[in-house]
Design an enzyme around this catalytic site. Structure first.
Site, PDB file in Angstrom:
ATOM      1  N   GLU A  48       0.847  -1.211   0.000  1.00  0.00           N
ATOM      2  CA  GLU A  48       0.000   0.000   0.000  1.00  0.00           C
ATOM      3  C   GLU A  48       0.873   1.249   0.000  1.00  0.00           C
ATOM      4  O   GLU A  48       0.563   2.237  -0.654  1.00  0.00           O
ATOM      5  CB  GLU A  48      -0.959   0.006   1.203  1.00  0.00           C
ATOM      6  CG  GLU A  48      -1.930  -1.150   1.230  1.00  0.00           C
ATOM      7  CD  GLU A  48      -2.647  -1.363  -0.092  1.00  0.00           C
ATOM      8  OE1 GLU A  48      -3.116  -0.382  -0.706  1.00  0.00           O
ATOM      9  OE2 GLU A  48      -2.735  -2.534  -0.534  1.00  0.00           O
TER      10      GLU A  48
ATOM     11  N   TRP B 224      -9.291   7.652  -8.471  1.00  0.00           N
ATOM     12  CA  TRP B 224     -10.475   7.929  -9.301  1.00  0.00           C
ATOM     13  C   TRP B 224     -10.279   7.416 -10.719  1.00  0.00           C
ATOM     14  O   TRP B 224     -11.171   6.827 -11.303  1.00  0.00           O
ATOM     15  CB  TRP B 224     -10.796   9.431  -9.291  1.00  0.00           C
ATOM     16  CG  TRP B 224     -11.612   9.771  -8.085  1.00  0.00           C
ATOM     17  CD1 TRP B 224     -11.161  10.246  -6.897  1.00  0.00           C
ATOM     18  CD2 TRP B 224     -13.025   9.588  -7.928  1.00  0.00           C
ATOM     19  NE1 TRP B 224     -12.201  10.389  -6.005  1.00  0.00           N
ATOM     20  CE2 TRP B 224     -13.352  10.003  -6.620  1.00  0.00           C
ATOM     21  CE3 TRP B 224     -14.047   9.133  -8.758  1.00  0.00           C
ATOM     22  CZ2 TRP B 224     -14.668   9.956  -6.124  1.00  0.00           C
ATOM     23  CZ3 TRP B 224     -15.347   9.089  -8.280  1.00  0.00           C
ATOM     24  CH2 TRP B 224     -15.650   9.504  -6.974  1.00  0.00           C
TER      25      TRP B 224
ATOM     26  N   TRP C  78       1.705   1.739  -3.422  1.00  0.00           N
ATOM     27  CA  TRP C  78       0.693   2.425  -4.229  1.00  0.00           C
ATOM     28  C   TRP C  78       0.814   3.938  -4.092  1.00  0.00           C
ATOM     29  O   TRP C  78       0.627   4.686  -5.050  1.00  0.00           O
ATOM     30  CB  TRP C  78      -0.722   1.972  -3.824  1.00  0.00           C
ATOM     31  CG  TRP C  78      -1.142   0.721  -4.522  1.00  0.00           C
ATOM     32  CD1 TRP C  78      -1.137  -0.547  -4.015  1.00  0.00           C
ATOM     33  CD2 TRP C  78      -1.618   0.597  -5.882  1.00  0.00           C
ATOM     34  NE1 TRP C  78      -1.578  -1.438  -4.964  1.00  0.00           N
ATOM     35  CE2 TRP C  78      -1.883  -0.765  -6.115  1.00  0.00           C
ATOM     36  CE3 TRP C  78      -1.844   1.507  -6.918  1.00  0.00           C
ATOM     37  CZ2 TRP C  78      -2.373  -1.246  -7.340  1.00  0.00           C
ATOM     38  CZ3 TRP C  78      -2.327   1.033  -8.135  1.00  0.00           C
ATOM     39  CH2 TRP C  78      -2.576  -0.316  -8.336  1.00  0.00           C
TER      40      TRP C  78
ATOM     41  N   TRP D 201     -15.551  11.381 -13.517  1.00  0.00           N
ATOM     42  CA  TRP D 201     -14.766  11.093 -12.305  1.00  0.00           C
ATOM     43  C   TRP D 201     -14.243  12.354 -11.628  1.00  0.00           C
ATOM     44  O   TRP D 201     -14.062  12.404 -10.413  1.00  0.00           O
ATOM     45  CB  TRP D 201     -13.595  10.139 -12.618  1.00  0.00           C
ATOM     46  CG  TRP D 201     -12.562  10.675 -13.564  1.00  0.00           C
ATOM     47  CD1 TRP D 201     -12.523  10.502 -14.912  1.00  0.00           C
ATOM     48  CD2 TRP D 201     -11.412  11.480 -13.232  1.00  0.00           C
ATOM     49  NE1 TRP D 201     -11.430  11.141 -15.447  1.00  0.00           N
ATOM     50  CE2 TRP D 201     -10.731  11.738 -14.438  1.00  0.00           C
ATOM     51  CE3 TRP D 201     -10.885  11.992 -12.043  1.00  0.00           C
ATOM     52  CZ2 TRP D 201      -9.555  12.509 -14.490  1.00  0.00           C
ATOM     53  CZ3 TRP D 201      -9.723  12.747 -12.083  1.00  0.00           C
ATOM     54  CH2 TRP D 201      -9.077  13.003 -13.298  1.00  0.00           C
TER      55      TRP D 201
ATOM     56  N   ASN E  10     -11.026   2.395   2.281  1.00  0.00           N
ATOM     57  CA  ASN E  10     -10.587   2.239   0.890  1.00  0.00           C
ATOM     58  C   ASN E  10     -11.571   1.452   0.035  1.00  0.00           C
ATOM     59  O   ASN E  10     -11.883   1.837  -1.084  1.00  0.00           O
ATOM     60  CB  ASN E  10      -9.213   1.568   0.862  1.00  0.00           C
ATOM     61  CG  ASN E  10      -8.713   1.387  -0.553  1.00  0.00           C
ATOM     62  OD1 ASN E  10      -8.573   2.365  -1.286  1.00  0.00           O
ATOM     63  ND2 ASN E  10      -8.474   0.149  -0.952  1.00  0.00           N
TER      64      ASN E  10
ATOM     65  N   TRP F 193     -20.434  10.811 -20.768  1.00  0.00           N
ATOM     66  CA  TRP F 193     -21.036  11.026 -19.436  1.00  0.00           C
ATOM     67  C   TRP F 193     -22.480  11.445 -19.579  1.00  0.00           C
ATOM     68  O   TRP F 193     -22.835  12.148 -20.526  1.00  0.00           O
ATOM     69  CB  TRP F 193     -20.217  12.090 -18.673  1.00  0.00           C
ATOM     70  CG  TRP F 193     -18.769  11.704 -18.639  1.00  0.00           C
ATOM     71  CD1 TRP F 193     -17.776  12.202 -19.429  1.00  0.00           C
ATOM     72  CD2 TRP F 193     -18.159  10.686 -17.843  1.00  0.00           C
ATOM     73  NE1 TRP F 193     -16.585  11.576 -19.166  1.00  0.00           N
ATOM     74  CE2 TRP F 193     -16.780  10.634 -18.193  1.00  0.00           C
ATOM     75  CE3 TRP F 193     -18.611   9.814 -16.851  1.00  0.00           C
ATOM     76  CZ2 TRP F 193     -15.881   9.757 -17.600  1.00  0.00           C
ATOM     77  CZ3 TRP F 193     -17.714   8.937 -16.260  1.00  0.00           C
ATOM     78  CH2 TRP F 193     -16.370   8.919 -16.633  1.00  0.00           C
TER      79      TRP F 193
END
Ligand SMILES: Cc1cc2nc3c(=O)[nH]c(=O)nc-3n(C[C@H](O)[C@H](O)[C@H](O)COP(=O)(O)OP(=O)(O)OC[C@H]3O[C@@H](n4cnc5c(N)ncnc54)[C@H](O)[C@@H]3O)c2cc1C
Length: 460
Positions: free
Chosen positions: A284, A394, A287, A371, A353, A316
């Site tokens: 993590e 996102w 990340w 997004w 998360n 969208w």
């Protein structure tokens, strides 16, 4: 202002700590009196949002206290950093300026401009790339291009880290500084970080800003909750994760310290399950590192989709977007896990998360809302809002970023709730006994419309 002797200036950014702080340590080693500076620029595109400003305010107060205890005064300024620094060096006799860089594209460009300006004024400058384990310039694939997929990136970084000596970055907190004469105190209130409406008072119940509180949180996590982290981290009703994202964002603890402590644990741990938990936690941290490297390699992606097909207006849904977006923001969609997550966010400034993934998937896929609108809401409401991690999160969920989840994979919030909140504890915590509002859309129909849009605009 009243500083007469020449001083070393430490310009704090996202390194709001005394320990493991190369800029501070080097300033102290210069032998000159040290002054600390923080500049808040409210006018940048991604200036911190409301919840993040609350944390920043508390963290700066804590830093100011800790610095004052070792004889370093802290001054606060609001404005465009280039201009603020230009003005400051005309008021104070500054010989050196030290800072730890923020690894974000716009900040890195600004750093270069400021470096040239200060050097042009005859002031020595030292920058330290301390926000990541490795600077992005040192990490690339064999063909010289940046990594686009997490797993090979993290494997490569871990291999490189085996040969890196962190001793220059693992530094004890300094004991005292040479006193500065004629110091005029300067109040943090000048930064106007807190909204006049005291909505943020509730955040005190959920966060403990400051270096010492978070060093304690880190050691508590590594001695207790790390056991089982690999499995428990996915269950939002449990307090199974570290809760260190804001501390890492603001640099109250250094990422190198986290990495080093985990390596020490691995050196002694023989239980394969616990070793796996530690590796999962380190991934993590990986990340977080990846997010920074990706943003630096793709500097516009905080506002543009990495895959430009996703910015086609037809991608969208436009009908009644604002009222639908508002229902999502307030946790009034009628989808229990989504509403629970959005209310957790509003109440606490954090969101688990897994739930972040679910609410983001619901917004971008089932509701068909861009997004960026979700990312902006997170930016305003998350205490741990972080440009690189938020953008990556996102774009990953929306399916338009690097190493993204396939765009046609759409989380089913009801199945996610059954799997990760099987006893409904998380839902009850945030929704109580309230009757759910009618569902904004039929989940299945929203999913099918999303797949149609993907066929038309992405696959084509
Ligand atoms: C849509 C979306 C938006 C997100 N926005 C942010 C954000 O603005 N700021 C932020 O810090 N994280 C963000 N994340 C990542 C992640 O949700 C949080 O870092 C995590 O929930 C923080 O809780 P923790 O500190 O207890 O994490 P832990 O599980 O204890 O993880 C340890 C640390 O690793 C880092 N980390 C963990 N997961 C991720 C991840 N997926 N991406 C990048 N770093 C990670 C964080 O620094 C975290 O503190 C986002 C994820 C998604 C899906």
């Amino acid at each position: 202002m009243g500083f007469s002797a020449s001083v070393s200036l430490v310009w704090f950014h996202r390194d709001l700590r005394l320990q493991d702080n190369p800029a501070l340590a080097n300033a102290l080693a210069s032998g000159a009196p040290v002054i600390a500076l923080y500049i808040h620029d409210p006018m940048t595109q991604w200036a911190p949002g409301g919840a993040s400003r609350w944390y920043l305010h508390q963290s700066l107060l804590s830093l100011q206290n800790d610095l004052s205890a070792i004889g370093i005064p802290m001054i606060f300024r609001s404005g465009e950093p280039y201009e603020v620094l230009g003005e400051l060096i005309r008021q104070i006799n500054v010989n050196y300026v030290y800072w730890n860089q923020v690894i974000e594209p716009d900040r890195m460009v600004l750093d270069q401009r400021i470096n040239s300006m200060l050097q042009g004024e005859g002031i020595a400058v030292e920058n330290f790339p301390d926000d990541t384990l490795l600077p992005p310039s040192q990490v690339c694939k064999a063909d010289g291009t940046p990594f686009k997929v997490f797993t090979p990136f993290w494997r490569h970084v871990q291999r490189q880290l085996q040969t890196v000596d962190f001793s220059q970055r693992l530094i004890g907190a300094p004991a005292s500084a040479k006193a500065v004469i004629d110091y005029d105190p300067n109040s943090i209130e000048k930064l106007r970080l807190l909204d006049a409406n005291p909505w943020h008072e509730k955040l005190h119940n959920h966060w403990q800003p400051g270096e010492n509180a978070n060093l304690n949180r880190l050691s508590g996590f590594l001695t207790k909750r790390i056991n089982g982290y690999g499995h428990n981290r996915d269950f939002p009703a449990q307090e199974a994760t570290s809760g260190l994202s804001a501390a890492l964002h603001f640099g109250e603890i250094s990422v190198v310290r986290v990495y080093d402590l985990c390596q020490n644990l691995l050196n002694h741990e023989t239980n394969p399950v616990t070793r796996n938990d530690i590796h999962r936690f380190l991934a993590e941290i990986g990340w977080r590192e990846f997010a920074r490297h990706v943003l630096v390699a793709n500097p516009q992606t905080h506002s543009l989709s990495m895959n430009p097909k996703f910015d086609h207006p037809g991608m969208w849904e436009s009908d009644a977007q604002d009222s639908i977006l508002h229902s999502w923001q307030r946790g009034q969609t009628g989808v229990a896990l989504v509403d629970a997550g959005m209310r957790e966010l509003w109440e606490t400034g954090r969101m688990h998360n897994r739930v972040r993934m679910v609410v983001a998937s619901y917004l971008t896929k089932n509701l068909g809302i861009h997004w960026l609108k979700g990312a902006r809401w997170f930016w305003e409401t998350l205490v741990d809002a972080d440009l690189a991690s938020n953008t990556l999160g996102w774009q990953w969920v929306a399916g338009c970023g690097v190493g993204a989840a396939p765009y046609y994979r759409i989380f089913n919030p009801e199945l996610q709730a059954k799997k990760f909140d099987p006893r409904g504890e998380y839902l009850r915590r945030w929704l109580g006994d309230e009757l759910a509002p009618p569902s904004l859309i039929d989940l299945k129909a929203g999913r099918e419309r999303a797949l149609e849009r993907y066929n038309q605009f992405i696959r084509a």
